[in-house]
Write an enzyme that holds these catalytic residues in place. Structure first.
Site, short mmCIF file in Angstrom:
data_model
loop_
_atom_site.label_atom_id
_atom_site.label_comp_id
_atom_site.label_asym_id
_atom_site.label_seq_id
_atom_site.Cartn_x
_atom_site.Cartn_y
_atom_site.Cartn_z
CD GLU A 1 -1.98 -2.35 1.40
OE1 GLU A 1 -3.01 -2.74 1.90
OE2 GLU A 1 -0.13 -2.56 1.62
CG LEU A 2 5.10 3.73 1.81
CD1 LEU A 2 4.26 4.68 2.24
CD2 LEU A 2 5.89 3.12 3.54
CB SER B 1 17.19 -3.13 -16.83
OG SER B 1 16.98 -2.08 -16.10
CD GLU C 1 18.68 -6.97 -17.98
OE1 GLU C 1 17.93 -6.74 -16.47
OE2 GLU C 1 19.56 -6.41 -18.18
NE ARG D 1 14.33 -2.00 -7.06
CZ ARG D 1 13.95 -3.04 -8.14
NH1 ARG D 1 12.81 -2.89 -8.41
NH2 ARG D 1 15.12 -3.65 -8.47
CD1 TRP E 1 21.87 -7.78 -2.79
CD2 TRP E 1 20.25 -7.37 -5.37
NE1 TRP E 1 21.97 -6.80 -3.22
CE2 TRP E 1 21.75 -6.25 -4.33
CE3 TRP E 1 20.39 -7.75 -6.27
CZ2 TRP E 1 21.61 -5.48 -5.52
CZ3 TRP E 1 20.72 -6.21 -6.89
CH2 TRP E 1 21.03 -5.65 -7.07
CG HIS F 1 19.57 5.33 -8.08
ND1 HIS F 1 18.47 4.03 -8.24
CD2 HIS F 1 20.12 4.72 -8.07
CE1 HIS F 1 19.49 3.07 -7.53
NE2 HIS F 1 20.93 4.27 -7.74
#
Length: 785
Positions: free
Chosen positions: A26-27, A464, A515, A546, A592, A725
């Site tokens: 939701e955020l 990407s 990608e 993100r 990750w 970013h």
């Protein structure tokens, strides 16, 4: 696990922080709607209040007795702290008073100016003032995959209470009936994480200017009824010098003197206290939280804890998703509780639960056996309540929960899905020749230049391109069966072909396929490798809006079939220019992912490296001349103690070389790294022996290249000139200025020109003008060289 067994006499269950993103992200949707202008600031504020209320209610229902407040953030808790203390650089033009959300988000994301942006086909010049302001530097939070905004301080820095967020959110919770323990990033950790452009200046020297703001906040909280405050000082698990230790002593002595009414739970996490133990134990605080998951040896070093000190036992892993062995945890806890007494102990996760998904119950499609081995935030709190109940009333009072835990541990240990004899045999056969290129870089580089015949300062991108709403919609439709395999493949081919044509049109020298078929740079590979499992709703925050769904590495890893060759062949068939093949490296896949905890990380990484090595070999056979193996997360895996760095870097570099060294001299191996300080690992980067490395440098104004210059790094480097970013479009002048700084540190023959990172999260109307400007900057450079 049921919470119905919770006894009223159970030990306190403390939460150090909870995921802020909402069970259904939701955020993210509230933020992106606000940023796009679709919703108002008041709607965003209302959404935040709703998420906070739901978090408090959830924790209360699950049995948490020490509930945090001020653990929520619209972007990042360190940025919140910068704003709280008025550490807002002049470039953001804050003139005092309450800090507007626009200023807050400009610090987080940058802000575009009012002037007209370039059309996608026309480069433009300009200046920073005309084109807004850049975001603050962003880097990894200790050794996690969460990112924080680095505070920027000056030697004449002034601090003032500029945001009352901790106070307001405490009052907000109180009005809803929750007595909370507000959370603050500690003053010493805040200053340790900060940077300054003033040469030789240590931000810790600002401590006496900073403390009055913290004292003011604590006094306000006491006035409103707060009894305890959690102050996070994770710097306690770092190698601290005498100056930092003295700063801790001074800070908490001043706070204790100025606000004696408040009880402070001093919180460390992500490791053990080590050489900082005496300092931590001597601080005048009411409680101390220790991470016994990362540093279980601390159970043996509790002597010296003051008799009136509360010990918060971080025994449930806040960083990983495996169900705890509750019986084993109780074996360690029961003697501690018996020694200290029940009134001096709290049970808690090792750290904030920000780093794990919210609720396993949302994973209705997950394999039932693997699901039985897992615990997300909700389930981890249930584990804590079971431990608290058993410690207060004996194991029989939580027997149902303990039985489920015992069964899960036994199932995971015995499952044939976890171990593969073929993988073990292949690991045993790895030799030194598999970890070395056939020739040194000095011999390879000429062969590669002759093969590709690129201009000076070659331009490329990291991999990407924007994942538009249409791409996401098509992927979702395909996943639901509403779009056939053939139709989905046709759609992806159209996207790829369009991206290739556009790259040719603007004059990029080395192309990528974009990608579009990939959901995530780690998940895409994990889904095609044996040993990984995936969630549908297991989101965790990386930064801002993100979020990622880390793969779950539960068993031995192998590659059943080629993963990327078909898409590379299709893309290369569309152009005569070099088409990079794009892979994610073994260390990044490991770092990750939620990693299995039953074998060493080094062994798991070696397994992944062999799988990627097979893919590299297939790409080379198919004709790929440039193969990029991204190791964006290599540095973040560094242990927090420098004494442990060499062991990690040795096996991490070995894994990269194992996957990349089987190619011929004329095959050019690229790698990419982001968010990294390279000075202290430059030897390891050199040892990786990639032909070309691209790195994030735009926010640091090329400062990160100092390490490569001082090391005399011989291979080629692509310093990022476009901060991806931020939504800002850098102009040609900004990029050429950055490249001028790069040329002071590197030889012209070394330099490639590229963005900081992949462009997946950006929009095409940002990417097109930015890359047009980047190509123009390269041409200007060629003309002046």
């Amino acid at each position: 696990m049921s919470t119905s067994t919770i006894s009223t006499s159970a030990l306190p269950v403390a939460s150090l922080g909870t995921p802020r993103i909402g069970p259904r992200r939701e955020l993210k949707f509230a933020l992106e709607s606000f940023w796009s202008g679709a919703t108002s600031e008041s709607a965003l504020i209302e959404a935040g209040a709703g998420l906070r209320a739901a978090n408090w209610a959830r924790q209360k229902k699950l049995g948490v007795t020490v509930i945090p407040s001020n653990d929520f953030s619209f972007y990042d808790q360190v940025l919140d702290t910068s704003v709280m203390v008025g550490a807002i650089p002049e470039i953001y033009r804050w003139d005092g008073g309450p800090v507007p959300l626009a200023t807050y988000f400009a610090m987080a994301r940058g802000a575009q100016g009012e002037t007209h942006e370039a059309d996608c086909g026309h480069a433009h010049h300009g200046n920073d003032a005309a084109h807004g302001v850049p975001a603050q530097e962003m880097t990894k939070w200790f050794d996690t995959n969460y990112h924080y905004m680095v505070p920027e301080l000056t030697k004449d820095q002034k601090f003032v209470l500029a945001s009352r967020k901790p106070i307001e959110e405490y009052e907000e919770a109180l009005a809803l009936g929750y007595q909370t323990r507000p959370v603050l990033v500690g003053p010493v950790t805040f200053l340790k994480l900060a940077k300054s452009k003033d040469a030789g200046f240590n931000p810790l020297s600002l401590l006496d200017r900073l403390l009055p703001v913290y004292i003011e906040v604590l006094r306000e909280l006491v006035y409103r009824g707060a009894e305890w405050v959690q102050i996070d000082e994770p710097c306690l698990v770092l190698d601290l010098d005498i100056v930092a230790k003295q700063a801790l002593n001074h800070a908490y002595a001043e706070i204790a003197r100025a606000v004696p009414q408040i009880k402070i739970m001093l919180t460390s996490y992500f490791g053990g206290l080590g050489g900082n133990r005496d300092t931590a134990l001597s601080l005048p605080v009411a409680g101390l939280h220790l991470d016994f998951v990362r540093a279980p040896d601390q159970f043996d070093h509790l002597d010296g804890l003051a008799k009136d000190r509360v010990l918060s036992l971080g025994v449930i892993d806040g960083r990983n998703i495996w169900r705890a062995d509750l019986s084993g945890v109780l074996d360690r806890l029961e003697p501690v509780v018996a020694k200290l007494g029940k009134d001096r102990v709290q049970v808690a996760p090792s750290c904030s639960l920000l780093h794990v998904p919210i609720d396993l119950a949302l994973e209705t499609g997950l394999d039932s056996e693997i699901k039985s081995w897992l615990a997300f935030s909700v389930q981890k709190i249930e584990e804590l309540t079971a431990l608290a109940t058993a410690l207060a009333g004996g194991r029989r009072t939580a027997q149902a929960s303990l039985t489920v835990s015992d069964q899960a541990a036994a199932s995971r240990k015995a499952s044939p899905r976890v171990h593969d004899a073929k993988v073990a045999a292949r690991i045993a056969g790895v030799d030194g020749a598999m970890r070395r290129r056939a020739s040194a870089f000095a011999d390879r580089v000429g062969v590669q230049h002759a093969r590709f015949n690129l201009p000076a300062f070659p331009t490329t991108t990291i991999g990407s391109f924007p994942q538009t709403a249409d791409v996401r919609k098509a992927r979702a439709a395909h996943a639901k069966g509403a779009l056939t395999d053939e139709a989905y493949k046709s759609f992806l081919q159209e996207q790829t072909a369009s991206a290739v044509r556009w790259q040719e049109d603007i004059g990029l020298d080395v192309l990528v396929h974009g990608e579009f078929e990939r959901n995530d740079m780690v998940q895409y590979f994990g889904e095609q490798l044996a040993g990984f499992a995936f969630t549908a709703n297991g989101w965790v925050q990386s930064y801002g809006s993100r979020y990622v769904r880390p793969p779950m590495l539960f068993g031995d890893v192998s590659r059943p079939k080629a993963m990327t060759v078909e898409w590379w062949q299709y893309a290369q068939s569309l152009t005569k220019k070099p088409m990079k093949a794009m892979l994610t490296g073994p260390v990044t896949i490991l770092n990750w992912s939620f990693v299995r905890d039953d074998i060493p990380r080094s062994e798991a990484c070696r397994q992944i490296a062999l799988a990627i090595r097979d893919e590299v070999a297939d790409l080379e056979v198919a004709g790929a001349g440039m193969i990029q193996i991204d190791e964006a997360a290599l540095r973040e895996g560094l242990p927090l103690r420098k004494s442990e760095w060499k062991a990690y870097l040795d096996w991490a570099v070995e894994a990269f070389r194992l996957c990349s060294s089987g190619v011929r001299d004329e095959t050019q191996i690229h790698t990419h790294m982001c968010y990294s300080e390279f000075n202290d690992i430059i030897d390891a980067i050199g040892a990786m022996d990639a032909d070309v490395i691209s790195i994030e440098t735009s926010r640091s104004k090329m400062e990160l290249l100092d390490a490569f210059r001082d090391y005399r790094y011989p291979n080629e480097i692509g310093p990022g000139v476009y901060d991806i970013h931020s939504p800002r479009v850098p102009d040609i002048g900004e990029m050429t200025s950055l490249l001028a700084l790069a040329r002071k540190r590197l030889s012209d023959t070394q330099i490639w020109i590229n963005p900081d990172c992949g462009l997946k999260t950006r929009k095409w109307d940002e990417v097109r003008p930015a890359l047009v400007n980047m190509v123009a900057a390269a041409r200007e450079l060629r003309g002046s060289a």
